[in-house]
Design an enzyme around this catalytic site. Structure first.
Site, PDB file in Angstrom:
ATOM      1  N   HIS C  57      35.460  83.710 -37.907  1.00  0.00           N
ATOM      2  CA  HIS C  57      35.277  84.521 -36.929  1.00  0.00           C
ATOM      3  C   HIS C  57      36.726  85.114 -36.499  1.00  0.00           C
ATOM      4  O   HIS C  57      37.105  85.783 -35.553  1.00  0.00           O
ATOM      5  CB  HIS C  57      35.016  83.671 -35.664  1.00  0.00           C
ATOM      6  CG  HIS C  57      33.691  83.121 -35.758  1.00  0.00           C
ATOM      7  ND1 HIS C  57      32.592  83.790 -36.211  1.00  0.00           N
ATOM      8  CD2 HIS C  57      33.384  81.777 -35.465  1.00  0.00           C
ATOM      9  CE1 HIS C  57      31.444  82.786 -36.195  1.00  0.00           C
ATOM     10  NE2 HIS C  57      32.194  81.524 -35.843  1.00  0.00           N
ATOM     11  N   HIS C 219      27.406  84.148 -36.853  1.00  0.00           N
ATOM     12  CA  HIS C 219      27.393  83.274 -37.707  1.00  0.00           C
ATOM     13  C   HIS C 219      26.331  84.059 -39.086  1.00  0.00           C
ATOM     14  O   HIS C 219      26.127  83.150 -39.969  1.00  0.00           O
ATOM     15  CB  HIS C 219      26.678  81.875 -37.454  1.00  0.00           C
ATOM     16  CG  HIS C 219      27.416  81.388 -36.515  1.00  0.00           C
ATOM     17  ND1 HIS C 219      27.359  81.412 -35.183  1.00  0.00           N
ATOM     18  CD2 HIS C 219      28.700  80.505 -36.609  1.00  0.00           C
ATOM     19  CE1 HIS C 219      28.150  80.794 -34.483  1.00  0.00           C
ATOM     20  NE2 HIS C 219      28.987  79.951 -35.282  1.00  0.00           N
TER      21      HIS C 219
END
Ligand SMILES: Nc1ncnc2c1ncn2[C@@H]1O[C@H](COP(=O)(O)OP(=O)(O)O)[C@@H](O)[C@H]1O
Ligand SMILES: Nc1ncnc2c1ncn2[C@@H]1O[C@H](COP(=O)(O)OP(=O)(O)O)[C@@H](O)[C@H]1O
Ligand SMILES: [Mg+2]
Ligand SMILES: [Mg+2]
Ligand SMILES: [Mg+2]
Ligand SMILES: [Mg+2]
Lengths: 214, 331, 331, 214
Positions: C57, C219
């Site tokens: 991320h 994700h």
């Protein structure tokens, strides 16, 4: 002998061909360049077509100069300065004329060619549009000496441009974006040279139906 | 083509409008000439700094406009030098009594547009100089006499001349600093994928699933050679060796090291590259005194990165350390 | 797979090592527990703020460690919550007498690891609280009772609690602020491409050349629905309507607007999205008082973006305005 | 009656199967999840295999607890807490035992199941590995009542797990990453449930050659 109306036809055909071939010219430039050649020409010549009626037509030189200003000022990339310079130099040779002879046309093209060479620091054989422009000018000159008709001259010029454009394929680019790829530029024709050939072919195929006084 | 785009012809204007809307206090968008300028430019107490180039390199150069950096950026369409008119009008808009410095990456189209615009501006009495940036070591073969390209190293030139002009240096001094930083800066890049210009709608070249292009510029053109994908550390070595060998950078040098993402590579991978470059330099006795990891000069959505080294001295380091406030902000 | 990667199993450690090498003065890498912490942490004059989550991320969350933001980030492997041990050890490492606040995006794996680690830390006498962030409006159907996910809006929570803790607020007060900001924050995202986790080596899902995924998390999972690609402004509307309607945001509101790139989308496109979102909000009478355009919370190399709105009041705006210094720097 | 050596065989098979199927389990999770399931299990059970000899084997409960600590502490994602909890709960039931009966085994599995349910706030039918674990436990119980051999019991459990895993295909995921995709989770089996089936099949097919006292 050609007049303002013929000049207008030639310029309009250049502009229209550039607009019509945006994608094709762009794809040609994408092979070893950055793919913006078609876009740049189309965006600029679009403006030429839009402003078409507003250009001062006092004489051929004035007309070409006005078009040159649009091209130089509004086309981005290498093409704006290169094509603008060509139009400017041609205009300078036609100074004060309302009719131009075949020899005038050759002189204008030669002047455009030396202008491009100076502007882009390029020579014949560097794999640029010069490699189509010079042979087509030579062809016109030869036809003039042979005394053929204007229509035949234009066709010969188109054929010469096409052959010359194809002949750029084995060349190695020494100017422009393509030159950064070195030897890899061998094997595909120069986008600018092909564009010149396509334009000349458009001029030749519409020459006899171009309208206006002959 | 899957992009956040409406009409591809409006790609650049809409981006610039968005940028100005996001920075209403500091940036002004001038649609007629496609330019972004500081709201406080021109200021007569400083040399105005302008960068012109094609678009598609964001944050370069429109997002580098701000205090301590550029006074204006004058971008053309995607990957196209700005038309000469735009450069000329930009120069007039930011004309300061201390003069204007035009920064240009050394590409043919840009050179020509800026040469012509400078001539016209000088004729108008504007005190303007042009600096061509040419940090790309991928282009070194003397056969290709157009000279080196200017790529991500332009960031360091912008930062240094921006700081100097903010401190009140005159045009000659700003030019000296810019030339010095350019002369101390070397870059090379590689691409893992081709990029897709919005007006073209498809990738500029085809690249196999295991192929990369080494020695690319910043306009999505293919590079000097094609190679097979290799481990990250080897990718770094492929760029680092030519860059180090070129100036050359030597044991004892202090350097700034930039790992610049080309647009489609996530920052996680850039830090993996940074790690190896930093360690390799340390092994050569070269100290990384300043580090830059992120996107500084991109080619649209191209995956890949470039590596830049700048040889530091106290003057350059001081200028790089000076504060700046630009549109590429975090908060 | 074409990435800057050596051994995929070393992806996260090498990235973290690179990050620490690039920020030697401010960041420390603790390889045993895969964590990045401030060199000055823990400080007994402030609550320590920790964010834990999977990796992939970036810049969230390891590059958000620094003054005014996080004291430590405790990332798991790519897209995996950190093992409970790592969370527990991180909590102990940054234990301050003012307490520790753990920030967690509301995903099952993360919840469980942090719940367990908090229990163990409390048993050790550490004063620790956990805040679950759940800003994602894509997940609203009551049938899916795992609750909303935490996505890019976590940036605002981090920024606010970071500022408050830096100003000396106690743990309860920091918690109150975090909960308040979370309650005022709404996000939704869409993907133009799937992403490729380095250990998998191929895209997580197949997406046609003209297909997009709407309502994705962070994700790389597929979203709530698949749709055809549409013009940029419509992409923005697709996210803006659910986000605005959820809180709801209303005429007269002042908001922060974030256009967050998911990793593979260039910043130029993000500004095209920003432009339309800003204008649409203005039409609804909603004022964008603060803007954020760039990458804040990504999914590796996924192309796409998320849109976040935060309803501002003087307290939140003040905290967002407070200075901060983090690894995602420009110079 | 099974002993420490059988328990070791079972745990070792679980660990080895997780390591061997890293890619397969990851691909299953990638269909509607985030693809890390195989990676997470493999990285954790790799450590179990590496630390194998160091685990305290005072009794079955201690051994399982030690393994549980590695799993909980070192496996990331949802799987660490879920699988760790299962091992811990099974250990608690086996407290003080060095031999376990069939009924003990069932009790350990039931305890693991309730532990997972509590930890993950999940129920049967939520499309998780519980939907394979519960049926296989039922199958063992049924075989025990019927009085079949250990070897037959293990085979029956494997068959039940496989059938149950396949039966997760039409289910809609209500827990875990897959649940965010809503109805789209229908049509593919749950990764965790398939993993349980693959593990049981590995146990069953090696049971008779597992070595150690029977
Ligand atoms: N230095 C030069 N002199 C003359 N013509 C050139 C030069 N460089 C490039 N060209 C011509 O311009 C064409 C490319 O134009 P364009 O795509 O607009 O330029 P750029 O390389 O800046 O993207 C080439 O195909 C070539 O014919
Ligand atoms: N809340 C839960 N309770 C029980 N099992 C779950 C739960 N959530 C997910 N699972 C199981 O875990 C598997 C996925 O594990 P993993 O990929 O490690 O988790 P994550 O979703 O965090 O990436 C699923 O296939 C499912 O069998
Ligand atoms: Mg080009
Ligand atoms: Mg170009
Ligand atoms: Mg996961
Ligand atoms: Mg998963």
């Amino acid at each position: 002998m050609t007049n303002m109306s013929d000049v207008e036809f030639v310029v309009r055909t250049i502009a229209q061909t550039a607009v019509d071939n945006e994608k094709y010219f762009g794809d040609l430039d994408a092979v070893v360049g950055d793919g913006d050649f078609g876009y740049s020409l189309a965006r600029g010549f679009e403006i030429v077509l839009k402003d078409w009626d507003s250009y001062d037509r006092t004489d051929i030189s004035t007309f070409l100069s006005k078009v040159a200003i649009t091209i130089t000022g509004r086309i981005g990339g290498t093409s704006g300065p290169i094509w603008g310079t060509a139009f400017l130099r041609a205009a300078a040779v036609a100074k004060g004329k309302t009719d131009i002879t075949g020899d005038d046309a050759v002189a204008m093209l030669r002047s455009a060619i030396t202008g491009i060479m100076a502007r882009g620091n390029a020579e014949l054989g560097d794999k640029t549009l010069l490699d189509a422009l010079a042979p087509l000018t030579d062809a016109i000159e030869a036809e003039l000496i042979a005394g053929t008709t204007t229509s035949e001259i234009v066709s010969a010029a188109a054929e010469a441009a096409r052959a010359a454009a194809e002949a750029t394929t084995p060349m190695i680019a020494r100017r422009g974006r393509a030159s950064y790829t070195g030897e890899r530029s061998i094997g595909s024709p120069d986008a600018g040279a092909v564009a010149v050939a396509v334009i000349l072919e458009a001029i030749a195929s519409n020459w006899d139906s171009r309208g206006g006084p002959r | 083509m899957k992009k956040i785009v409406n009409d591809p012809q409006r790609f650049v204007p809409e981006m610039l409008e968005g940028l100005a809307l996001a920075n209403p206090d500091s940036l002004r968008y001038v649609p007629e000439y496609n330019l972004i300028m500081r709201t406080d430019a021109p200021r007569d107490d400083k040399v105005s700094i302008v960068q012109g180039s094609g678009s598609g390199h964001e944050p370069a150069h429109v997002m580098a406009v701000g205090k301590g950096m550029l006074d204006a950026a004058c971008p053309g369409d995607v990957f196209s030098a700005p038309p000469m008119d735009y450069v000329y009008e930009t120069t007039k808009l930011v004309n300061s009594s201390k003069g204007v410095l035009l920064l240009v990456n050394n590409y043919t189209g840009d050179r020509m547009a800026f040469d012509m615009a400078q001539e016209m501006s000088l004729a108008d009495g504007v005190n303007v100089k042009t600096l061509f940036i040419d940090d790309d070591v991928a282009v070194q073969d003397s056969t290709w006499t157009v000279g080196r390209r200017g790529v991500a190293g332009n960031f360091f030139v912008i930062k240094a001349v921006g700081a100097a002009s903010e401190a009140g240096a005159d045009l000659d001094e700003v030019m000296r600093i810019g030339e010095k930083v350019n002369s101390m800066t070397r870059t090379m890049g590689l691409a893992l994928t081709a990029c897709t210009p919005p007006a073209k709608g498809s990738p500029l070249f085809e690249l196999g699933d295991d192929e990369i292009e080494i020695g690319v510029g910043i306009h999505g053109e293919p590079g000097r050679r094609r190679a097979k994908i290799m481990p990250g550390d080897e990718l770094v070595d492929t760029l680092l060796e030519p860059v180090v060998g070129d100036l050359p950078f030597e044991s004892g040098d202090r350097v700034a090291l930039m790992i610049n993402g080309l647009g489609g590579t996530p920052i996680s991978e850039l830090y993996i590259a940074y790690r190896h470059a930093h360690k390799q330099l340390a092994e050569k006795g070269i100290t990384v005194a300043k580090s830059y990891v992120g996107e500084y000069c991109t080619s649209l959505d191209m995956a890949g990165f470039s590596l830049t080294l700048v040889k530091l001295d106290d003057e350059i380091e001081g200028l790089l350390d000076a504060p700046a406030e630009i549109g590429m902000r975090i908060f």
